[in-house]
Scaffold this motif. Structure first.
Motif, PDB file in Angstrom:
ATOM      1  N   LYS A  45      31.268  43.829  57.985  1.00  0.00           N
ATOM      2  CA  LYS A  45      31.629  43.417  59.398  1.00  0.00           C
ATOM      3  C   LYS A  45      30.596  44.095  60.303  1.00  0.00           C
ATOM      4  CE  LYS A  45      34.573  42.350  62.583  1.00  0.00           C
ATOM      5  NZ  LYS A  45      34.390  40.901  63.480  1.00  0.00           N
ATOM      6  N   GLN A  46      29.681  43.312  60.892  1.00  0.00           N
ATOM      7  CA  GLN A  46      28.661  43.592  61.747  1.00  0.00           C
ATOM      8  C   GLN A  46      27.820  44.792  60.796  1.00  0.00           C
ATOM      9  OE1 GLN A  46      28.147  41.876  63.618  1.00  0.00           O
ATOM     10  NE2 GLN A  46      29.447  41.568  65.441  1.00  0.00           N
ATOM     11  N   THR A  47      27.978  46.101  61.087  1.00  0.00           N
ATOM     12  CA  THR A  47      27.170  47.231  59.924  1.00  0.00           C
ATOM     13  C   THR A  47      28.290  47.863  59.296  1.00  0.00           C
ATOM     14  OG1 THR A  47      26.929  48.703  61.864  1.00  0.00           O
ATOM     15  CG2 THR A  47      25.372  46.934  61.444  1.00  0.00           C
ATOM     16  N   ASN A  48      29.621  47.488  59.539  1.00  0.00           N
ATOM     17  CA  ASN A  48      30.779  48.195  58.668  1.00  0.00           C
ATOM     18  C   ASN A  48      31.052  47.562  57.222  1.00  0.00           C
ATOM     19  OD1 ASN A  48      30.905  50.570  60.560  1.00  0.00           O
ATOM     20  ND2 ASN A  48      32.045  49.005  61.824  1.00  0.00           N
ATOM     21  N   ALA A  49      30.888  48.197  56.350  1.00  0.00           N
ATOM     22  CA  ALA A  49      31.296  47.596  55.144  1.00  0.00           C
ATOM     23  C   ALA A  49      33.049  47.999  54.792  1.00  0.00           C
ATOM     24  CB  ALA A  49      30.906  48.314  53.824  1.00  0.00           C
ATOM     25  N   LEU A  50      33.811  46.947  54.649  1.00  0.00           N
ATOM     26  CA  LEU A  50      35.158  46.986  54.588  1.00  0.00           C
ATOM     27  C   LEU A  50      35.709  46.341  53.172  1.00  0.00           C
ATOM     28  CD1 LEU A  50      36.191  45.579  58.122  1.00  0.00           C
ATOM     29  CD2 LEU A  50      36.454  48.107  57.308  1.00  0.00           C
ATOM     30  N   ARG A  51      36.432  47.165  52.367  1.00  0.00           N
ATOM     31  CA  ARG A  51      36.891  46.500  51.230  1.00  0.00           C
ATOM     32  C   ARG A  51      38.265  46.027  51.411  1.00  0.00           C
ATOM     33  NH1 ARG A  51      36.774  46.605  45.956  1.00  0.00           N
ATOM     34  NH2 ARG A  51      38.965  46.269  45.020  1.00  0.00           N
ATOM     35  N   ILE A  52      38.549  44.915  50.787  1.00  0.00           N
ATOM     36  CA  ILE A  52      39.700  44.155  50.825  1.00  0.00           C
ATOM     37  C   ILE A  52      40.135  43.969  49.347  1.00  0.00           C
ATOM     38  CG2 ILE A  52      40.898  42.099  51.664  1.00  0.00           C
ATOM     39  CD1 ILE A  52      39.086  43.125  53.995  1.00  0.00           C
ATOM     40  N   ASP A  53      41.358  44.318  49.259  1.00  0.00           N
ATOM     41  CA  ASP A  53      42.095  44.049  47.887  1.00  0.00           C
ATOM     42  C   ASP A  53      42.792  42.763  47.796  1.00  0.00           C
ATOM     43  OD1 ASP A  53      41.526  46.732  47.226  1.00  0.00           O
ATOM     44  OD2 ASP A  53      43.185  47.422  47.980  1.00  0.00           O
ATOM     45  N   GLY A  54      42.184  42.119  46.810  1.00  0.00           N
ATOM     46  CA  GLY A  54      42.777  40.657  46.686  1.00  0.00           C
ATOM     47  C   GLY A  54      41.822  39.724  46.018  1.00  0.00           C
ATOM     48  N   VAL A  55      42.333  38.827  45.169  1.00  0.00           N
ATOM     49  CA  VAL A  55      41.344  38.032  44.328  1.00  0.00           C
ATOM     50  C   VAL A  55      41.162  36.607  45.094  1.00  0.00           C
ATOM     51  CG1 VAL A  55      40.891  37.132  41.946  1.00  0.00           C
ATOM     52  CG2 VAL A  55      42.101  39.420  42.263  1.00  0.00           C
ATOM     53  N   VAL A  56      39.906  36.365  45.173  1.00  0.00           N
ATOM     54  CA  VAL A  56      39.316  35.085  45.610  1.00  0.00           C
ATOM     55  C   VAL A  56      38.599  34.386  44.510  1.00  0.00           C
ATOM     56  CG1 VAL A  56      38.242  33.858  47.437  1.00  0.00           C
ATOM     57  CG2 VAL A  56      39.504  35.933  48.190  1.00  0.00           C
ATOM     58  N   PRO A  57      39.273  33.324  44.039  1.00  0.00           N
ATOM     59  CA  PRO A  57      38.552  32.455  42.946  1.00  0.00           C
ATOM     60  C   PRO A  57      37.086  32.235  43.326  1.00  0.00           C
ATOM     61  CG  PRO A  57      40.629  31.543  43.236  1.00  0.00           C
ATOM     62  CD  PRO A  57      40.312  32.594  44.173  1.00  0.00           C
ATOM     63  N   ASP A  58      35.978  32.647  42.331  1.00  0.00           N
ATOM     64  CA  ASP A  58      34.696  32.158  42.414  1.00  0.00           C
ATOM     65  C   ASP A  58      34.120  32.641  43.637  1.00  0.00           C
ATOM     66  OD1 ASP A  58      35.190  30.417  40.062  1.00  0.00           O
ATOM     67  OD2 ASP A  58      35.748  28.900  41.419  1.00  0.00           O
ATOM     68  N   LEU A  59      34.536  33.878  44.355  1.00  0.00           N
ATOM     69  CA  LEU A  59      33.777  34.228  45.463  1.00  0.00           C
ATOM     70  C   LEU A  59      32.699  34.922  44.942  1.00  0.00           C
ATOM     71  CD1 LEU A  59      34.368  34.953  48.412  1.00  0.00           C
ATOM     72  CD2 LEU A  59      35.422  37.064  47.908  1.00  0.00           C
ATOM     73  N   ARG A  60      31.463  34.745  45.730  1.00  0.00           N
ATOM     74  CA  ARG A  60      30.216  35.442  45.324  1.00  0.00           C
ATOM     75  C   ARG A  60      29.347  36.235  46.260  1.00  0.00           C
ATOM     76  NH1 ARG A  60      27.650  30.091  42.303  1.00  0.00           N
ATOM     77  NH2 ARG A  60      29.143  30.147  40.704  1.00  0.00           N
ATOM     78  N   PRO A  61      28.524  37.388  46.178  1.00  0.00           N
ATOM     79  CA  PRO A  61      28.253  37.970  47.143  1.00  0.00           C
ATOM     80  C   PRO A  61      27.363  37.156  48.061  1.00  0.00           C
ATOM     81  CG  PRO A  61      28.082  39.448  45.156  1.00  0.00           C
ATOM     82  CD  PRO A  61      28.710  37.897  44.833  1.00  0.00           C
ATOM     83  N   GLY A  62      27.074  37.396  49.208  1.00  0.00           N
ATOM     84  CA  GLY A  62      26.466  36.559  49.892  1.00  0.00           C
ATOM     85  C   GLY A  62      26.761  35.378  50.663  1.00  0.00           C
ATOM     86  N   GLU A  63      28.252  35.200  50.377  1.00  0.00           N
ATOM     87  CA  GLU A  63      29.013  34.031  50.710  1.00  0.00           C
ATOM     88  C   GLU A  63      29.481  34.326  52.129  1.00  0.00           C
ATOM     89  OE1 GLU A  63      32.906  31.458  49.244  1.00  0.00           O
ATOM     90  OE2 GLU A  63      31.632  32.368  47.888  1.00  0.00           O
ATOM     91  N   THR A  64      29.807  33.417  52.901  1.00  0.00           N
ATOM     92  CA  THR A  64      30.362  33.974  54.243  1.00  0.00           C
ATOM     93  C   THR A  64      31.655  33.491  54.303  1.00  0.00           C
ATOM     94  OG1 THR A  64      28.093  33.689  55.531  1.00  0.00           O
ATOM     95  CG2 THR A  64      30.284  33.340  56.874  1.00  0.00           C
ATOM     96  N   ILE A  65      32.769  34.207  54.807  1.00  0.00           N
ATOM     97  CA  ILE A  65      34.241  33.701  54.656  1.00  0.00           C
ATOM     98  C   ILE A  65      34.888  34.604  55.924  1.00  0.00           C
ATOM     99  CG2 ILE A  65      34.258  33.961  52.118  1.00  0.00           C
ATOM    100  CD1 ILE A  65      35.583  36.822  52.336  1.00  0.00           C
ATOM    101  N   SER A  66      36.022  34.112  56.329  1.00  0.00           N
ATOM    102  CA  SER A  66      36.739  34.313  57.325  1.00  0.00           C
ATOM    103  C   SER A  66      38.135  35.119  56.471  1.00  0.00           C
ATOM    104  CB  SER A  66      37.245  33.629  58.457  1.00  0.00           C
ATOM    105  OG  SER A  66      36.160  33.153  59.140  1.00  0.00           O
TER     106      SER A  66
END
Lengths: 174, 154
Positions: free
Chosen positions: B79-100
């Protein structure tokens, strides 16, 4: 923000509809909010991924230039690079382009936030939420040639002469 | 009085340098003020994620964030320059993907409530570059330089 190609297409359509000159400054105005308010943030985020961090306040603050109050200094500063007799009409067209940009962006839907239209007076934000933030992408390649065609068809015939003749007296963004 | 005559005083060559300096200072002040306001909210969110006991149940709205890493129980977004960890599984999620993401502060940190994926984001960025090129073309065709000033052709 909608994609830049769609924003450019809306500028062409607007100029085709109004049959007014100064497409160049209007088109520049329509892409300006993303150029000054979004592109630097993307660049800073890319740098961050490569280990070069900018202050959070700077990264967050740049978005102010994508808001109505931010349009004023940016467009005025840019207009000052033009010849004195054209400055007023160029400034109005730059501002008009920025407003058209914002109008299109306001139709979008973002999770939990909108555009702070009255910044710095209030944090209230707003957007219409009619379309998703990438909804224009599939249509942009179709919209651009249509918009170009409309503009070429409706383009003022004596555009160059008209611009030279009315530059110092017209203040309309139309 | 037309709009152009109302602002004519700002647009003369004689005041050009001062007005330009004023624009830069005003824009700088706006950037500073906006940065202060938004980064304060961001700092609260980062603090909540790090210390869930301070703001249990608070919702976090993260629009258009980039996924930087994914593991078996959650993922990390930038989030801008802050890394935030979210607990929860999203199928087929990959690094580099944009999500809301809508998340809520829970005992372990931020828990996923809902996610919206943005598969067209990469294409949108590409269109941005095309738009930038087209803008350059419009500028090249529509502007010329005369006496150190730009002149619009029409």
């Amino acid at each position: 923000m909608a994609d830049l190609v769609t924003h450019l297409a809306t500028a062409l359509l607007w100029k085709a509809a109004t049959r007014r000159p100064h497409l160049t400054s209007f088109a520049l105005g329509v892409v300006l909010p993303d150029l000054v308010g979004r592109a630097p943030v993307s660049a800073l985020q890319s740098l961050h991924r490569h280990g070069v961090s900018a202050p959070d306040r700077l990264v967050e603050g740049i978005a102010a230039l994508h808001l109505p109050v931010g349009f004023l200094p940016v467009t005025l500063a840019l207009a000052l690079f033009f010849e004195e007799r054209q400055r007023a009409v160029v400034w109005m067209n730059l501002l008009g382009g920025c407003c058209l940009h914002l109008a299109l962006d306001l139709t979008q839907r973002h999770v939990g936030k909108g555009y702070m239209l009255l910044f710095p007076f209030t944090d209230w934000d707003f957007e219409l939420g009619w379309i998703g933030s990438e909804a224009t992408v599939p249509y942009a390649p179709i919209l651009l040639p249509i918009a170009l065609g409309c503009w070429a068809w409706r383009r003022p015939r004596a555009e160059v002469d008209q611009a030279a003749g009315s530059a110092g007296s017209s203040g309309s963004a139309g | 009085m037309s709009a152009s005559s109302a602002v004519a005083g700002l647009l003369t060559d004689g005041r050009r340098g001062w007005v330009w300096l004023g624009c830069v200072l005003f824009a700088g002040a706006l950037v500073f003020a906006h940065g202060e306001r938004v980064s304060r909210r961001e700092a609260e969110l980062v603090d909540c994620a790090a210390n869930p006991g301070r703001c249990p149940g608070r919702k976090a709205f993260l629009a258009l964030v980039e996924v930087v890493s994914v593991d078996a129980t959650g993922f990390v977004v930038l989030k801008q320059t802050n890394a935030l960890r979210i607990d929860g599984v999203v199928p087929d999620l990959r690094p580099g993907e944009t999500i809301s993401v809508i998340a809520a502060v829970q005992p372990g940190g931020l828990g996923l409530l809902s996610v919206e994926r943005h598969p067209w984001r990469g294409l949108k960025r590409s269109l941005g570059l095309v738009g930038l090129g087209l803008t350059g073309l419009v500028m090249a065709l529509g502007l010329r330089l005369r006496g150190g000033r730009l002149v619009e052709r029409g």
